[in-house]
Design an enzyme around this catalytic site. Structure first.
Site, PDB file in Angstrom:
ATOM      1  N   SER A 282       0.851  -1.197   0.000  1.00 21.33           N
ATOM      2  CA  SER A 282       0.000   0.000   0.000  1.00 21.33           C
ATOM      3  C   SER A 282       0.880   1.238   0.000  1.00 21.33           C
ATOM      4  O   SER A 282       2.013   1.210   0.493  1.00 21.33           O
ATOM      5  CB  SER A 282      -0.884   0.024   1.249  1.00 21.33           C
ATOM      6  OG  SER A 282      -0.109   0.296   2.402  1.00 21.33           O
ATOM      7  N   ASP A 283       0.363   2.332  -0.533  1.00 20.12           N
ATOM      8  CA  ASP A 283       1.018   3.608  -0.266  1.00 20.12           C
ATOM      9  C   ASP A 283       0.894   3.822   1.243  1.00 20.12           C
ATOM     10  O   ASP A 283       0.102   3.147   1.919  1.00 20.12           O
ATOM     11  CB  ASP A 283       0.371   4.746  -1.077  1.00 20.12           C
ATOM     12  CG  ASP A 283       1.323   5.928  -1.233  1.00 20.12           C
ATOM     13  OD1 ASP A 283       2.264   6.070  -0.413  1.00 20.12           O
ATOM     14  OD2 ASP A 283       1.139   6.718  -2.177  1.00 20.12           O
ATOM     15  N   TRP A 284       1.688   4.751   1.780  1.00 21.76           N
ATOM     16  CA  TRP A 284       1.782   4.901   3.235  1.00 21.76           C
ATOM     17  C   TRP A 284       0.449   5.371   3.824  1.00 21.76           C
ATOM     18  O   TRP A 284       0.016   6.472   3.573  1.00 21.76           O
ATOM     19  CB  TRP A 284       2.959   5.823   3.571  1.00 21.76           C
ATOM     20  CG  TRP A 284       4.234   5.053   3.809  1.00 21.76           C
ATOM     21  CD1 TRP A 284       5.055   5.164   4.899  1.00 21.76           C
ATOM     22  CD2 TRP A 284       4.821   4.032   2.984  1.00 21.76           C
ATOM     23  NE1 TRP A 284       6.093   4.258   4.802  1.00 21.76           N
ATOM     24  CE2 TRP A 284       5.976   3.556   3.655  1.00 21.76           C
ATOM     25  CE3 TRP A 284       4.489   3.432   1.774  1.00 21.76           C
ATOM     26  CZ2 TRP A 284       6.793   2.547   3.139  1.00 21.76           C
ATOM     27  CZ3 TRP A 284       5.295   2.428   1.250  1.00 21.76           C
ATOM     28  CH2 TRP A 284       6.423   2.002   1.936  1.00 21.76           C
ATOM     29  N   THR A 285      -0.191   4.506   4.524  1.00 23.69           N
ATOM     30  CA  THR A 285      -1.523   4.668   5.149  1.00 23.69           C
ATOM     31  C   THR A 285      -2.676   4.536   4.154  1.00 23.69           C
ATOM     32  O   THR A 285      -3.804   4.920   4.457  1.00 23.69           O
ATOM     33  CB  THR A 285      -1.710   6.009   5.921  1.00 23.69           C
ATOM     34  OG1 THR A 285      -1.840   7.070   4.968  1.00 23.69           O
ATOM     35  CG2 THR A 285      -0.563   6.303   6.861  1.00 23.69           C
ATOM     36  N   ALA A 286      -2.419   3.975   2.983  1.00 28.42           N
ATOM     37  CA  ALA A 286      -3.497   3.865   1.982  1.00 28.42           C
ATOM     38  C   ALA A 286      -4.347   2.612   2.152  1.00 28.42           C
ATOM     39  O   ALA A 286      -5.283   2.399   1.388  1.00 28.42           O
ATOM     40  CB  ALA A 286      -2.915   3.904   0.574  1.00 28.42           C
TER      41      ALA A 286
END
Ligand SMILES: *[C@@H]1O[C@H](CO)[C@@H](O)[C@H](O)[C@H]1NC(C)=O
Ligand SMILES: *[C@@H]1O[C@H](CO)[C@@H](O)[C@H](O)[C@H]1NC(C)=O
Ligand SMILES: *[C@@H]1O[C@H](CO)[C@@H](O)[C@H](O)[C@H]1NC(C)=O
Length: 733
Positions: A282-286
């Site tokens: 995932s993108d960071w916190t996605a």
């Protein structure tokens, strides 16, 4: 929300002390360098997958969990020294190394305190796109891989490869595709090979349709299947085909569902249609829901982190949550992670394990070499190759010391010792090291050698610059604008002061405008100046690269990877609503029938000129659908290379209804090729081989449909078509 997250990734780093470095060399060594590339030592995917399955089946549940969620998140000044931006723990009993992931766009991002300037600040991805040079991209990517290795990392959170849609996109400088899927596909493949040849996992991002920063955490991108297939997916498909180890899913939604839990894009398209075999992070916190693992996400990043600035605690896969998932789901995701690890043979060279990576993280990589060449020199050659000469009235450039004795150097970027417009901001920010020269410093050095006098203003006022202009033979104005992850640019202009400065000096002396920009800009003043060149955030060597082209030590080789619009109405605007509908389909940039260009996509001048003639089809030795060639002759006074672009026009598109035909672009870039350095009077036949799939169009009802009638248009840009060849493909093709 977007702003809060942006705050996490905004990077503020120490200033570099400029100092004089050794005289760089500009020989075109790339080809030779690449011949020395070591043979790829990756394991075949099948073997890697089998090993991954076997190991995963033996892992304890907790060990599987370690593979599918990050453990730490380092940012500059974070409480986790010795860690990287993304981390998973090592599992020594199976020789599974820690994953050590780091941003990305212009080089290895400094997160360890005290390490700003210890890695090379390479040209941005968009600057690399403007080289249109696969060999150059591969060389820079190899150098990146070397520095990552030196820093103890084994995964680079790049390349960013989204095809630009909105011209003001805040992250456009990070995107290797510019505005074209074919350009992006070629350069992406080169980048992935370059990085992974060094045993570092490359991460293609942001999948998918993360084409703007406004509302990026929630925005819902809606597009037709045709736009995804014929445009936005092309670079991702190329990444998958090049064997990319990882893909990062985006923050936004796609067709109503968050990208990181969208089985349509992650499973059906990426893993299914594109044949991707690595893992999706995932993108960071996605990551928003534990169901994402069912949909095709394999790893949550940064994982369960408690002290993220501003946002506090992040993460979905808490122990209590992950325990509720079937082991088979977690194991399947872990197999994908392990497959990439084994494919890249990371098990054979585990490297350091965080937090015991401080020594690696503190190391200075700026003097590293890749295949014998210093990174400082690679950065300079890449920046020089990225320079696009947009205009060169009266052949003012290169400066002729017989005619030009005194020059003035003005503009707010000319002597900016913070090098603010050398680098884009956000997670891709890499502070230029102490070898960086301002444009003024670099120009002064070369001018001294050429016996030219350089005048510079004491202040920043337009009046002073205008008065200096009255006493010189030419003025160099260095101006720019910057951009950052997390916010789109509010305007495509350069700002009132810079524009006023350009106009004021141009009234008094032949003026050369050097632009340091993160994407398309407006140039309403362009008729008033003699010459214009641009660099799309050229990194540490920006200043030195300008000087080498101004004084003719290197020829400009770059071409625009984006269209420079005539007005702000000639671009796709950033979507302001939560739902962003890609209603223009394929008709962005040069494919639009209505957008007017100040300088078209593909444009870029050399110091000489070329004539194209004799387009013809080749039947002999053509193992693909169609082979064509055109003769290119240097008809100017100086040696130079031409970058020949082959656009394809379908005179009679077959596949869909009238609306579908209307939505088919007039031309589409399908190939590009550079000539060797041609001396005045010298010619070269430039050949293009097109596969059957190059000659297909997509329609939802019938899928990819082969076209019979084609026209190949050979151009020096998308608007400067020099020769056309109409031909037909056999029915069976
Ligand atoms: C989004 O929805 C449209 C319309 O249903 C469809 O054609 C397209 O393939 C979908 N795109 C993706 C990426 O799922
Ligand atoms: C880091 O090094 C220390 C000291 O050698 C050692 O005790 C510790 O286990 C190491 N940590 C990891 C994660 O390898
Ligand atoms: C110069 O001014 C422009 C417009 O105000 C600004 O965007 C840019 O960041 C400035 N550049 C530098 C290097 O300060």
């Amino acid at each position: 929300m977007a702003f809060r997250h942006f705050a996490i990734f905004a990077v503020i780093l120490a200033k570099a002390e400029p100092e004089v470095c050794e005289e760089p060399h500009h020989l075109h060594l790339v080809q030779r360098q690449l011949q020395l590339l070591r043979a790829p030592s990756t394991r075949p995917w099948e073997e890697a997958r089998a090993a991954a399955k076997s190991v995963a089946s033996k892992l304890a549940n907790e060990e599987l969990y370690d593979l599918v969620r990050g453990s730490h998140f380092a940012w500059y000044g974070s409480p986790d020294p010795g860690y990287y931006v993304g981390n998973t723990p090592a599992i020594p009993r199976f020789r599974i190394p820690a994953l050590k992931m780091q941003d990305a766009a212009q080089g290895f991002r400094a997160t360890e305190v005290g390490t700003a300037g210890t890695t090379t600040s390479f040209p941005s991805m968009l600057a690399l796109a403007s080289t249109w040079d696969e060999d150059m991209v591969r060389l820079v990517a190899s150098a990146l891989g070397t520095e990552y290795k030196g820093k103890g990392a084994n995964c680079i959170l790049g390349p960013s490869i989204n095809v630009h849609r909105a011209a003001a996109g805040g992250r456009n400088f990070e995107y290797l595709s510019g505005e074209d899927g074919h350009l992006g596909a070629k350069l992406t493949a080169a980048y992935v090979k370059g990085v992974q040849d060094q045993g570092i996992i490359a991460t293609a991002k942001h999948f998918a349709f993360n084409e703007q920063e406004t509302n990026r955490m929630s925005m819902d991108a809606r597009m037709s299947e045709r736009s995804q297939e014929e445009l936005y997916y092309l670079p991702f498909r190329a990444a998958a085909e090049a064997g990319v180890g990882a893909v990062m899913c985006a923050y936004n939604k796609v067709n109503g569902t968050y990208a990181c839990q969208n089985s349509e894009i992650l499973t059906a398209d990426l893993r299914g249609k594109m044949g991707f075999s690595g893992f999706v992070m995932s993108d960071w916190t996605a990551m928003h829901s534990k169901d994402a693992l069912h949909a095709g996400l394999d790893q949550e990043q940064p994982g369960m982190i408690k002290k993220v600035p501003v946002v506090g605690e992040v993460g979905v896969l808490a122990d209590s949550v992950i325990k509720t998932l079937d082991r088979s789901v977690v194991e399947n995701a872990a197999v994908h992670v392990l497959t990439a690890i084994f494919r890249l043979r990371l098990d054979q060279d585990m490297g350091c394990t965080p937090p015991n990576c401080t020594q690696e993280l503190m190391s200075d990589q700026t003097k590293a070499t890749t295949r014998g060449e210093r990174h400082e020199d690679i950065a300079l050659r890449a920046a020089t190759s990225s320079i696009v000469l947009l205009k060169n009235g009266n052949s003012l450039l290169p400066l002729d010391k017989g005619k030009v004795h005194r020059i003035a150097v003005v503009g707010n970027a000319s002597a900016d010792e913070t090098h603010r417009t050398f680098v884009g901001k956000g997670s891709g920010f890499v502070q230029p090291d102490s070898s960086a020269k301002t444009p003024l410093q670099a120009i002064e050095e070369k001018a001294a050698k050429a016996g030219m006098q350089v005048l510079k203003p004491e202040g920043a006022s337009v009046e002073e610059a205008a008065s200096l202009a009255q006493s010189v033979d030419a003025v160099v104005v260095v101006v720019g604008t910057d951009a950052s992850e997390g916010v789109d640019r509010s305007s495509l202009g350069l700002g009132d002061t810079s524009e006023a400065m350009i106009k004021a000096v141009a009234a008094h002396a032949p003026t050369i405008v050097l632009l340091q920009i993160p994407g398309a800009v407006l140039m309403p003043w362009r008729e008033e100046v003699a010459a214009i060149a641009c660099q799309f955030m050229g990194g540490v060597a920006t200043g030195a690269a300008w000087a080498s082209v101004l004084f003719g030590d290197a020829a400009p080789r770059g071409r625009l990877p984006v269209m420079m619009p005539e007005t702000s109405a000639d671009v796709i605007p950033v979507g302001q609503d939560e739902e962003v509908v890609y209603s223009e389909g394929l008709l962005t940039s040069y494919r639009s029938p209505t957008f007017r260009a100040a300088f078209p996509f593909g444009h870029g001048l050399a110091f000489t000129s070329f004539e194209y003639s004799g387009p013809h089809r080749l039947h002999k030795d053509c193992g693909v659908a169609v082979c064509v060639a055109v003769l290119v002759k240097n008809v100017g006074q100086r040696s130079g290379e031409e970058l020949v672009q082959a656009y394809v026009h379908f005179p009679d598109p077959v596949g869909g209804d009238e609306a579908w035909i209307q939505a088919t672009p007039d031309i589409m870039l399908k190939a590009f090729r550079r000539t060797k350095v041609l001396h005045p009077g010298e010619s070269q036949t430039v050949r293009f081989d097109f596969s059957a799939s190059d000659m297909k169009l997509f329609c939802s009802e019938r899928g990819w449909v082969a076209q019979q009638k084609i026209e190949v248009r050979f151009g020096a840009s998308s608007k400067d078509i020099r020769q056309t060849l109409a031909t037909e493909l056999a029915e069976s093709e």
